[in-house]
Scaffold this motif. Sequence first.
Motif, PDB file in Angstrom:
ATOM      1  N   ASP A  72       0.849  -1.185   0.000  1.00  0.00           N
ATOM      2  CA  ASP A  72       0.000   0.000   0.000  1.00  0.00           C
ATOM      3  C   ASP A  72       0.889   1.240   0.000  1.00  0.00           C
ATOM      4  O   ASP A  72       1.507   1.574   1.014  1.00  0.00           O
ATOM      5  N   VAL A  75       0.382   3.851   2.687  1.00  0.00           N
ATOM      6  CA  VAL A  75       1.022   3.569   3.978  1.00  0.00           C
ATOM      7  C   VAL A  75       2.447   4.115   3.977  1.00  0.00           C
ATOM      8  O   VAL A  75       2.879   4.770   4.942  1.00  0.00           O
ATOM      9  N   ARG A  78       2.419   7.861   4.285  1.00  0.00           N
ATOM     10  CA  ARG A  78       2.170   8.304   5.659  1.00  0.00           C
ATOM     11  C   ARG A  78       3.396   8.084   6.529  1.00  0.00           C
ATOM     12  O   ARG A  78       3.729   8.913   7.377  1.00  0.00           O
ATOM     13  N   ASP A  79       4.072   6.980   6.308  1.00  0.00           N
ATOM     14  CA  ASP A  79       5.262   6.672   7.103  1.00  0.00           C
ATOM     15  C   ASP A  79       6.369   7.690   6.835  1.00  0.00           C
ATOM     16  O   ASP A  79       7.058   8.128   7.757  1.00  0.00           O
ATOM     17  N   PHE A 147      -7.256   1.859   6.859  1.00  0.00           N
ATOM     18  CA  PHE A 147      -6.234   1.113   6.135  1.00  0.00           C
ATOM     19  C   PHE A 147      -6.410  -0.377   6.385  1.00  0.00           C
ATOM     20  O   PHE A 147      -6.640  -0.793   7.531  1.00  0.00           O
ATOM     21  N   THR A 149      -5.446  -3.630   7.543  1.00  0.00           N
ATOM     22  CA  THR A 149      -4.400  -3.895   8.532  1.00  0.00           C
ATOM     23  C   THR A 149      -3.355  -4.866   8.008  1.00  0.00           C
ATOM     24  O   THR A 149      -2.138  -4.642   8.167  1.00  0.00           O
ATOM     25  N   ALA A 152      -1.211  -3.104   5.451  1.00  0.00           N
ATOM     26  CA  ALA A 152      -0.350  -2.096   6.081  1.00  0.00           C
ATOM     27  C   ALA A 152       0.872  -2.762   6.701  1.00  0.00           C
ATOM     28  O   ALA A 152       2.009  -2.285   6.543  1.00  0.00           O
ATOM     29  N   THR A 155       3.213  -4.115   4.066  1.00  0.00           N
ATOM     30  CA  THR A 155       3.958  -3.004   3.465  1.00  0.00           C
ATOM     31  C   THR A 155       5.112  -2.569   4.352  1.00  0.00           C
ATOM     32  O   THR A 155       6.248  -2.391   3.883  1.00  0.00           O
ATOM     33  N   TRP A 191      -2.720   3.431   9.802  1.00  0.00           N
ATOM     34  CA  TRP A 191      -1.749   3.135   8.738  1.00  0.00           C
ATOM     35  C   TRP A 191      -0.572   2.309   9.245  1.00  0.00           C
ATOM     36  O   TRP A 191       0.036   1.572   8.477  1.00  0.00           O
ATOM     37  N   ALA A 192      -0.267   2.380  10.537  1.00  0.00           N
ATOM     38  CA  ALA A 192       0.878   1.637  11.075  1.00  0.00           C
ATOM     39  C   ALA A 192       0.481   0.298  11.676  1.00  0.00           C
ATOM     40  O   ALA A 192       1.287  -0.346  12.341  1.00  0.00           O
TER      41      ALA A 192
END
Length: 405
Positions: A72, A75, A78-79, A147, A149, A152, A155, A191-192
Motif C-alpha cells: 500500500d 502507507v 504516511r510513514d 487502512f 491492517t 499495512a 507493506t 496506517w501503522a
Amino acid sequence: MTGKARNALLTLGLLALSSTSVLAQTQPQPQTPPVACGGDLATFLEGVKTEAVGKGIPADVADRALAGAALDQKVLSRDRAQGVFKQTFTEFSKRTVSKGRLDIGAQKMKEYADVFARAEGEFGVPAPVITAFWAMETDFGAVQGDFNTRNALVTLAHDCRRPEMFRPQLLSAIEMVQHGDLDPAATTGAWAGEIGQVQMLPEDIIAYGVDGDGDGHVNLKKSSPDAILTAAKFIKSLGFTAGQPWIQEVALPDQLPWEKTGLQPGMTAGDWFALGVAPRDGNTSHGALEASLVLPQGRKGVAFLTYPNFKIYLEWNQSFIYTTSAAYFATRLAGAPPYQAGNPEPGLGDTEMKTLQTKLQALGHDVGKIDGILGSGTRTALQKEQLKLGLPADGWATPDLLQAL
C-alpha cells in the motif's frame, strides 16, 4: 505514528543508551542478523509464511492470511511524512479535552460501569484512565482508521526502514487470523497497523487481549468490553500501580529551584510541598511518592506534579504534550476542575525553535534532531543555559531567551 509502536521504539532507544564494560567496547560485537525485507513480494511473503509455520501456525492459516496481500503506497507515504508535534499544551489540551468528550466519557463510564469495575478489580486501573485513552485514540471508537491492517503490516515489514519492528507485528496478525480475531481482507485500522477502539498493535493484542463480552474472541474494533479490559491489562503491564495518582495540578510560589523541574528523579511530592508547591485540590496525602514538577509552558503557565503512574503515559505515547493532555483528561473524568492556564510567556514558532536548537547544539548540548520540537533534550539544554544566564531555569523557550543566546 501513535504510541502503540512504543515498545519497539523505546527498546531501540534504551539499547542505544545502555552501558557496556570497557572490555566489551574493545571486542568485536556480534552482528544482529538482518531481518528479511524488500525484493519480490511473492518471495517475501513465502518467507513470512515459512516463519509463521515455524512458530506453529498451520500452513493453510498462513496461506489464508497472506492471500491477496498487496503493498500500500499510501502507507509508505504516511510513514515518510509523519508530522511532528508542535502545538503547545494549552492548544492541544483545550482541543482534545473538550466538554463534548468529557460528557461522552462520563456517559461511557456509566454505560459500562460493570466492565470498568472488573477492569479496576482485576488490573487496578480506574475507569478515568482507560476512558481518557479511549477518547484520545479514536473518539470512543468513532475514528479507527480505514487502512487494511494486513496490507499495512505487509507493506511496513517489506519496507526496509524498520522491518525489525513490523515483521513481528505481521506474524502476530497471522496468529490473530488463526484465532478468528482478524479478517485479512476486511479488518481495517491505522496506517501503522494499530487496530480497534484503543488502537493496539497485533503483538500487544495477542499478549494482553481480554475477551470482555464472553463471545470467545478479542475484537477491539466492535466490542467495547474487549477494548476496555484489554487496555486495562496492557496499562497494568506498563507498570500502573493501583490506588496511586498519576498527575496533580499545583500552584507555584514565586521562587523555586527551577532547575529541578522537569521529568527528572530525586524529589518527592513532600519535598515540593515543603518548598511551597500547593496542590489545587488540597490533597497532600501522597507526599511520600516520588514526584516531578512539570511546567509544559514554563513557570508562568499551568503546573503539574507527575507521580510514578505518569510513566505509563510516556510508555503509551512518547509525546510529552499528548501524554500530559491524556493524564489531565483522566483527572477531569475523575472529577478534577479545569486547570488554571496562568499567563505563560509567548513561545517560539517552528523556525525560531530550530534556530534555538541549532544554537544549543553549537554550545555543546545534545538536543537530538533539529526538528522544531521542544522535547526533553531541548528543555534540559535550555535549563542549563538559563542557569548560566542567571534566569529561572524552567526549560521554556521564549523569544527573549533566544535573543539572549
